[in-house]
Design a protein around this motif. Structure first.
Motif, short mmCIF file in Angstrom:
data_model
loop_
_atom_site.label_atom_id
_atom_site.label_comp_id
_atom_site.label_asym_id
_atom_site.label_seq_id
_atom_site.Cartn_x
_atom_site.Cartn_y
_atom_site.Cartn_z
N THR A 1 -6.08 -2.77 -0.10
CA THR A 1 -4.91 -3.05 0.73
C THR A 1 -5.20 -4.22 1.66
O THR A 1 -4.32 -5.01 1.96
CB THR A 1 -4.52 -1.83 1.58
OG1 THR A 1 -5.69 -1.19 2.05
CG2 THR A 1 -3.69 -0.86 0.80
N ILE B 1 2.53 -13.57 -6.16
CA ILE B 1 3.45 -13.66 -7.31
C ILE B 1 4.19 -14.99 -7.37
O ILE B 1 4.54 -15.48 -8.43
CB ILE B 1 4.44 -12.47 -7.31
CG1 ILE B 1 5.24 -12.43 -8.61
CG2 ILE B 1 5.40 -12.56 -6.13
CD1 ILE B 1 5.28 -11.09 -9.23
N GLU C 1 -1.59 -2.58 -10.86
CA GLU C 1 -0.43 -2.00 -11.55
C GLU C 1 0.55 -1.34 -10.60
O GLU C 1 1.72 -1.20 -10.92
CB GLU C 1 -0.91 -1.02 -12.62
CG GLU C 1 -1.64 -1.75 -13.73
CD GLU C 1 -1.65 -0.99 -15.03
OE1 GLU C 1 -1.74 0.24 -14.98
OE2 GLU C 1 -1.58 -1.65 -16.08
N ASN C 2 0.06 -0.93 -9.42
CA ASN C 2 0.96 -0.34 -8.43
C ASN C 2 1.61 -1.39 -7.54
O ASN C 2 2.42 -1.06 -6.68
CB ASN C 2 0.21 0.67 -7.58
CG ASN C 2 0.15 2.02 -8.26
OD1 ASN C 2 1.17 2.69 -8.40
ND2 ASN C 2 -1.01 2.38 -8.75
N ASN C 3 1.20 -2.64 -7.68
CA ASN C 3 1.74 -3.69 -6.81
C ASN C 3 2.18 -4.91 -7.62
O ASN C 3 2.03 -6.04 -7.17
CB ASN C 3 0.70 -4.09 -5.76
CG ASN C 3 0.53 -2.99 -4.72
OD1 ASN C 3 1.33 -2.84 -3.82
ND2 ASN C 3 -0.53 -2.22 -4.88
N THR C 4 2.69 -4.67 -8.83
CA THR C 4 3.08 -5.78 -9.68
C THR C 4 4.25 -6.57 -9.11
O THR C 4 4.55 -7.66 -9.58
CB THR C 4 3.47 -5.30 -11.09
OG1 THR C 4 4.31 -4.16 -10.94
CG2 THR C 4 2.25 -4.94 -11.90
N ASP C 5 4.93 -6.01 -8.10
CA ASP C 5 6.04 -6.77 -7.52
C ASP C 5 5.55 -7.82 -6.53
O ASP C 5 6.30 -8.68 -6.11
CB ASP C 5 7.06 -5.83 -6.86
CG ASP C 5 6.41 -4.94 -5.83
OD1 ASP C 5 5.21 -4.64 -5.97
OD2 ASP C 5 7.10 -4.55 -4.88
N LYS C 6 4.28 -7.74 -6.14
CA LYS C 6 3.74 -8.71 -5.18
C LYS C 6 2.66 -9.59 -5.78
O LYS C 6 2.36 -10.66 -5.26
CB LYS C 6 3.14 -7.98 -3.97
CG LYS C 6 4.12 -7.11 -3.22
CD LYS C 6 3.48 -6.57 -1.96
CE LYS C 6 4.23 -5.38 -1.42
NZ LYS C 6 3.82 -4.12 -2.09
N PHE D 1 -4.81 -0.66 -8.87
CA PHE D 1 -4.18 -1.18 -7.66
C PHE D 1 -3.17 -2.27 -8.03
O PHE D 1 -2.05 -2.29 -7.53
CB PHE D 1 -5.22 -1.77 -6.69
CG PHE D 1 -4.62 -2.14 -5.37
CD1 PHE D 1 -4.58 -1.22 -4.35
CD2 PHE D 1 -4.06 -3.40 -5.15
CE1 PHE D 1 -4.00 -1.54 -3.13
CE2 PHE D 1 -3.48 -3.72 -3.94
CZ PHE D 1 -3.45 -2.79 -2.93
N GLU E 1 -2.10 7.07 -16.61
CA GLU E 1 -0.84 6.55 -16.10
C GLU E 1 -1.07 5.76 -14.81
O GLU E 1 -0.41 4.77 -14.54
CB GLU E 1 0.08 7.73 -15.83
CG GLU E 1 1.52 7.37 -15.61
CD GLU E 1 2.31 8.63 -15.27
OE1 GLU E 1 3.18 8.53 -14.40
OE2 GLU E 1 2.03 9.69 -15.85
N TYR E 2 -2.05 6.21 -14.02
CA TYR E 2 -2.33 5.53 -12.75
C TYR E 2 -3.19 4.29 -12.95
O TYR E 2 -3.32 3.47 -12.04
CB TYR E 2 -3.02 6.50 -11.79
CG TYR E 2 -3.11 5.95 -10.40
CD1 TYR E 2 -1.97 5.87 -9.60
CD2 TYR E 2 -4.30 5.46 -9.89
CE1 TYR E 2 -2.03 5.34 -8.34
CE2 TYR E 2 -4.37 4.94 -8.63
CZ TYR E 2 -3.23 4.88 -7.85
OH TYR E 2 -3.29 4.34 -6.60
#
Lengths: 345, 442
Positions: A230, A119, A252-257, A250, A320-321
């Motif tokens: 991962t 990011i 979308e579940n880790n958009t903070d990184k 994957f 949603e996932y």
């Protein structure tokens, strides 16, 4: 005393083997690690809302799952194989030779393949041609094929920053790799004009040219990841120059990184993939052993539930996932309800 | 004769060199221990710091109204009809309850319904539904329950999620965290010790906050029972025969060499063997603790045989001779005298073998135990037989969780490692205590 114990334990094992042939009461699923999270979400909701036990879902990859699926019919074989690619005709043959003749194919939706980097790093706007030039083992030159000389992204495309090429792509056991080769490398090869140059050099052998286009460099700038996303994420966290290939869910579940790169100017979202704008996507499937329907309790209900609007529809938990829901879901629902088999009838 | 006498009190060059060499060697030794200790401290601190969060969990106390019109349209309290309302029908009730609570506390927020939904775990709807179906009389009234908060909210109270990371995160928002903080200040949201982590089954990728080790601990327990019941008698019988009765010849030498080699065979090989023999040939069930236990038995047997033989060897021959001299048969001398004296050593070896089996993942991969299993396996069921129902195991659960996309599972994986380490430490301590307490020296 010890001999007595020895015989009893041997007998116990034999007795257990004899009792274990009674019918299994739970659905057993194995296969693609891309489909796994979706299958797990469905299995969990299925167990909660139905009187059947929660299905057991294993991972292992599309090919491994289909191999186990095709191992035969019966209680100790799996009922459903998850796959991130369509079953191959060679696999159907293996299935048939083992007595698995009636297979139902169920398409659950689409998955986007995205390119993401750390990011805090540089932002990229890729085209397939960029990836081809960065990753090809050999590039066509005037006199013949030369080993790929590009080591930095700005050598590939002058608008890119001067950042060393370091990419993490799925290993060959993943279904994702095949899609990546076909939809990115091969397309890029054609777009950049390299395909025409290779055909000129090799005398028009199209199959050989395709294989050359999809051959990935092995000098360490591209790393095959055989594990899951991962592992790719861990590699990128360790190397800020790294760019990885991920599934949309994957990311979308880790958009903070992670930050995602555009492909041909399109940002990957469930919307752009559903609309067919984002170029790198593929359908996801699961395959049902029709011979097990009616034998394994809950198998039909699980399949119906999986493709129901409540689950696989655009507002369901799968979407949603990160699953791109199938516009033709209604047709799939009918096919599942009618036991439509692969290859007609 | 030299003039300088070699006094013992004055150190000459050679003695100095020897002393210095000794000093250096001590330093190397200390350094080696230091490195090992540092590695251990690093491992433990990284596991503990990331895993300790798994043992506490954030709950929201909600008073949910259960409208008859939504949950029981027919008006009849028919369980079959009521069960038709799925968990997706219960989720909006929880959202309404949370919205009411937020309004009651006077918190103004721009959160949409969907964002409020995302603050409550998806597991909550399932627990509410189970509760209502078990107590149908609640319908039409209100029920107060502690429900799980979403993994991101939970992460915020544990420091895993920050305002900065939430701003970049598609699954939560700084606004949701602010609301959660206000709710926590009012006592509606609370983080406390989480027994569910040890008892609940695994959960899907959408609800890391609900995932637990229940099935894995049961599966590991069943497998250890199978290993204990099979490996101990077989291993002890084999070692007694080899040590006390077998003639020394080429055949027994060959067996001995093979046992030592088997102890060094990579464990994955036993998995392949187990798949071929127990599942494909014998038709035992995939993913069952029975097959897992059988595979681990094969793997543990050499370890147990080797340690049992060492324990038998350490019993002085004079004991056997004395027993034989007063007229005991060979078997009586073994079972009345040698075996009881060797028992502490045998037990220690067995426990260490079990501990090794407990931490094993690779062979279980091939027999289908690396799986998503939510049903608690029964020790015996009519369909599946003894230990025949699908289960996972502790190390497998760690492996599984490290592969999940949601960052909440990283914490769970470390938590599972802590549980596994505690089990191993307890087993090894028991082994040491047994040895200390019962061991006899001659």
């Amino acid at each position: 005393m010890s001999f007595k114990q020895l015989t009893t334990s041997t007998l116990a094992v034999a007795a257990l083997s004899a009792t274990a042939v009674a019918a299994r009461d739970n659905v057993q699923v194995a296969g693609s690690s891309t489909v796994l999270p979706y299958a797990v979400i469905v299995a969990e909701a299925f167990g909660e809302n139905f009187d059947f036990p929660t299905p057991v879902v294993e991972s292992g990859g599309s090919s491994a799952g289909l191999k186990r699926f095709c191992a035969g019919v019966g209680d100790n074989t799996i009922d459903i194989a998850n796959s991130s690619r369509a079953i191959k005709s060679s696999e159907i043959k293996v299935c048939a030779s083992n007595g698995v003749t009636d297979i139902m194919e169920v398409r659950i939706g689409y998955d986007g393949i995205v390119f993401a980097s750390d990011i805090s790093g540089n932002n990229f706007a890729f085209t397939p041609a960029d990836w081809y030039k960065a990753l090809a083992a050999e590039l066509p030159a005037d006199k013949g094929m030369v080993a790929n000389p590009n080591t930095n992204w700005n050598a590939v495309n002058t608008s890119f920053p001067d950042q060393p090429i370091q990419v993490f792509i799925p290993g060959t056991k993943h279904g994702t790799r095949e899609v990546f080769e076909e939809k990115v490398l091969l397309e890029g090869c054609k777009d950049s004009g390299a395909m025409a140059a290779i055909l000129r050099l090799n005398g028009g052998d199209e199959n050989a040219a395709k294989a050359t286009c999809m051959r990935v460099r092995t000098d360490g700038l591209s790393v095959d990841i055989d594990g899951d996303y991962t592992e790719t994420l861990a590699r990128i966290e360790a190397d800020a120059n790294g760019i990885g290939v991920f599934g949309l869910s994957f990311y979308e579940n880790n958009t903070d990184k992670l930050q995602v790169a555009t492909m041909s100017g399109i940002v990957p979202t469930t919307k752009s993939i559903a609309a067919g704008d984002y170029p790198v996507s593929r359908p996801l499937y699961f395959y049902i052993k029709a011979a097990h329907l009616g034998v394994i309790p809950g198998l039909q209900e699980y399949a119906d539930f999986f493709v129901s609007d409540e689950i696989a529809g655009p507002d369901g938990p799968l979407a949603e996932y990160g699953l791109v829901s199938d516009p033709e879901l209604a047709a799939t629902q009918t096919a599942v309800a009618n036991h439509t088999l692969l290859g007609g009838n | 004769m030299t003039t300088t006498a070699n006094s013992l009190l004055v150190r000459d060059d050679r003695t100095k060199r020897r002393n210095a060499a000794e000093l250096r060697f001590r330093a190397y030794g200390l350094g080696a221990i230091g490195i090992a200790a540092l590695a251990l401290v690093l491992l433990l601190s990284s596991v503990l710091s990331s895993g300790v969060g798994a043992f506490s969990q954030t709950f929201i106390t909600l008073e949910t109204s259960l409208p008859e019109a939504k949950l029981n349209k027919s008006g009849l309290r028919d369980p079959a009809v009521m069960a038709k309302v799925s968990t997706f029908g219960y989720a909006p009730l929880l959202r309404d309850a949370l919205l009411t609570r937020i309004a009651e506390l006077g918190i103004t927020t721009s959160l949409s319904d969907k964002n409020v939904d995302a603050m409550i775990s998806k597991e909550a709807a399932a627990s509410l539904r189970d509760h209502v179906l078990a107590n149908p009389d609640l319908i039409g009234g209100k029920v107060t329950m502690d429900v799980l908060a979403d993994g991101r909210i939970d992460g915020y109270f544990k420091g895993r999620v920050t305002m900065e990371s939430a701003a970049r995160d598609g699954n939560t928002s700084p606004e949701a965290l602010r609301v959660a903080q206000r709710l926590a200040d009012a006592g509606v949201i609370e983080t406390r010790f989480n027994w569910r982590f040890l008892t609940a089954p695994d959960a899907s990728d959408q609800r890391p906050e609900a995932a637990g080790l229940g099935v894995a601990i049961l599966g590991s327990l069943y497998m250890m029972l199978v290993v204990l019941v099979l490996a101990l008698p077989i291993g002890v019988a084999a070692s007694i025969y080899l040590e006390e009765f077998a003639p020394r010849n080429r055949l027994s030498d060959l067996i001995e060499v093979n046992i030592s080699n088997l102890a060094a065979v990579p464990s994955i090989v036993f998995g392949i063997l187990g798949l071929a023999i127990f599942i494909n040939f014998s038709g035992l069930r995939q993913s069952s603790p029975l097959v897992g236990g059988l595979v681990l038995t094969l793997m543990t047997l050499p370890t147990i045989i080797i340690s049992t033989r060492a324990a038998l060897k350490s019993v002085p021959p004079s004991i056997r001779d004395a027993a034989l001299a007063v007229g005991a048969s060979k078997m009586q001398s073994v079972f009345h005298h040698v075996l009881p004296l060797a028992a502490p050593g045998i037990l220690t070896g067995t426990i260490i073998g079990l501990a090794q089996a407990l931490g094993e993942t690779a062979p279980l991969l091939l027999i289908g135990m690396v799986a998503f299993v939510r049903e608690y396996p029964a020790a015996y069921s009519h369909e599946a037989g003894l230990f025949g129902e699908a289960a996972t195991a502790l190390p497998v659960q760690v492996f599984n969780w490290t592969q999940r996309a949601d960052p909440g599972f990283a914490e769970r994986a470390s938590g599972a490692i802590i549980v596994l380490l505690v089990f191993l430490a307890v087993m090894n301590t028991v082994a040491i205590l047994l040895r200390r307490h019962f061991e006899r020296r001659w």
